[in-house]
Design a protein around this motif. Structure first.
Motif, mmCIF file in Angstrom:
data_model
loop_
_atom_site.group_PDB
_atom_site.id
_atom_site.type_symbol
_atom_site.label_atom_id
_atom_site.label_comp_id
_atom_site.label_asym_id
_atom_site.label_seq_id
_atom_site.Cartn_x
_atom_site.Cartn_y
_atom_site.Cartn_z
ATOM 1 N N LEU A 69 0.551 -1.291 -0.198
ATOM 2 C CA LEU A 69 0.052 -0.353 0.300
ATOM 3 C C LEU A 69 0.406 0.883 -0.096
ATOM 4 N N ASP A 70 0.837 1.936 -0.997
ATOM 5 C CA ASP A 70 1.352 3.194 -0.953
ATOM 6 C C ASP A 70 0.589 4.642 -2.045
ATOM 7 N N TYR A 71 1.322 5.721 -2.513
ATOM 8 C CA TYR A 71 0.446 6.181 -3.116
ATOM 9 C C TYR A 71 0.834 6.008 -4.876
ATOM 10 N N GLY A 72 1.529 5.061 -5.232
ATOM 11 C CA GLY A 72 2.499 4.741 -6.525
ATOM 12 C C GLY A 72 3.744 5.426 -7.048
ATOM 13 N N ALA A 73 3.577 5.378 -7.997
ATOM 14 C CA ALA A 73 5.117 5.412 -8.596
ATOM 15 C C ALA A 73 5.424 7.259 -8.720
ATOM 16 N N ALA A 74 6.693 7.597 -8.197
ATOM 17 C CA ALA A 74 6.543 8.780 -8.329
ATOM 18 C C ALA A 74 6.669 9.348 -9.680
ATOM 19 N N ALA A 75 6.519 10.570 -10.097
ATOM 20 C CA ALA A 75 7.116 11.457 -11.418
ATOM 21 C C ALA A 75 7.838 12.678 -10.570
#
Length: 386
Positions: A69-75
């Motif tokens: 569980l996290d915030y997804g891939a960073a951009a």
């Protein structure tokens, strides 16, 4: 068919996880004095120590795997501002429309929402889709008095001057490429890419979405269940469960390289990247994985839950309206396959009697097994192990 059961002790198959088919070999059968009789049901024998009933129900084979569980891939966030970075938002903070992503020479570089990059300065007389995108943002920030269209008019200029005044910027009425960065929506600051004092014309931040998602790298050979729209349950570290839905299935690791091979679209003042490299189709290694992204609609249920490992539970197979018995009720037959010890009432009133009935087995799930065969019906009584 000759059915063989050892009386003392009664021979049964214990199945847990993987079903192990215990077969009584013919040589042992002969040594114990069994076999050679007429085909069909066995003669009456001692009553079982315990019984269970054949039930009709739906069986579901649910499987669990580990995810995160996290915030997804960073951009990346790329600034085209000139000067020196004098301020950056704290890691973990949220930046919305009109908020500052950084300050260059103590002037804010602002986040606006859109898909077009800020590729030119906008001023009175400009026309195009980028003007429409900017005016939509300006209107959403509460600055009105102009028509939201593809024309940058004198009325747009007046609204921009009011906006610049409130930001403490020179009231030029025009917007430079160094003042705005476009992104898909509100972002969460994941990492600083530069330090204070560095050049502002660079990749300054890495940001993620503000929406928590669950991701898992699944062996390609075992990812047949992972289809967009598939419903799953996500068990959190707290023990609570929330519903999830497979939102995307993309490339994962190949050959155990440890590199997901996936890049996310950027938030950029220049031309943004929006690429995703797929896994190679070459070797087909058994270590190939596919990245499964699971969306959680009820984000409120995730409040206070820190990023970390979670369990993902999905339905591998489902059988509706089938007959089932406890797995431990199965008997191994000498000639192969399985049978059940069916308890019946005698016609002469001498009490119940038992006979061994061969059955076909189907899905094993939830401690039960799907069964079918002559004489097997809902409500029938079958023997259980001592």
């Amino acid at each position: 068919m000759t059915a063989v059961v050892l009386r003392h002790p009664r021979t049964r198959v214990l199945v847990g996880g993987t079903v192990v088919a215990a077969v009584v070999v013919a040589a042992m059968t002969a040594a114990l004095g069994f076999g050679g009789g007429e085909s069909g049901a066995t003669p009456p024998r001692d009553m079982p120590a315990a019984t269970a009933h054949v039930v009709r129900r739906t069986l579901t084979d649910a499987t669990s795997l580990s995810g995160r569980l996290d915030y997804g891939a960073a951009a990346p966030v790329v600034s085209r501002a000139t000067g020196t970075v004098t301020w950056l938002p704290p890691v973990g903070s949220l930046v919305g429309r009109g908020g500052a992503l950084l300050r260059a020479d103590d002037r804010p570089v602002l986040l606006l929402y859109g898909t077009l990059p800020m590729y030119r300065a906008l001023a009175k007389g400009a026309k195009g889709a980028d003007v429409l995108q900017f005016e939509r943002n300006l209107w959403a920030l509460g600055y009105t008095g102009f028509t939201v269209d593809e024309k940058f008019t004198k009325f747009t200029t007046a609204a921009v001057k009011r906006w610049q005044h409130n930001l403490g910027l020179p009231r030029t009425g025009s917007v430079g490429v160094d003042q705005v960065v476009y992104g898909p929506g509100r972002v969460r600051v994941a990492q600083h890419s530069v330090r204070l004092g560095a050049s502002a014309d660079a990749q300054v931040l890495n940001c993620t979405s503000t929406t928590k998602v669950v991701t898992a790298d699944v062996q390609t050979a075992e990812a047949g269940w992972a289809v967009k729209g598939t419903k799953v349950q996500v068990k959190l570290a707290s023990g609570a469960s929330v519903a999830g839905t497979v939102a995307a299935v993309g490339a994962g690791e190949t050959g155990g390289s440890g590199d997901s091979g996936e890049s996310s679209g950027g938030t950029s003042g220049g031309q943004g990247s929006d690429g995703e490299s797929g896994s190679g189709s070459g070797s087909g290694s058994q270590n190939d994985t596919v990245k499964v992204t699971i969306a959680v609609t009820r984000q409120k249920a995730l409040r206070g839950t820190d990023p970390g490992t979670v369990d993902i539970r999905y339905t591998a197979e489902r059988r509706e309206n089938v007959l089932a018995v406890p797995v431990v009720a199965l008997l191994a037959l000498a000639e192969g396959g399985y049978g059940l010890e069916v308890v019946e009432n005698s016609r002469a009133g001498t009490g119940p009697r038992t006979r061994i009935v061969p059955v076909r087995t189907g899905l094993f799930a939830e401690g039960l097994v799907e069964v079918s065969g002559p004489g097997i019906s809902a409500g029938a009584t079958v023997g259980m192990p001592e």
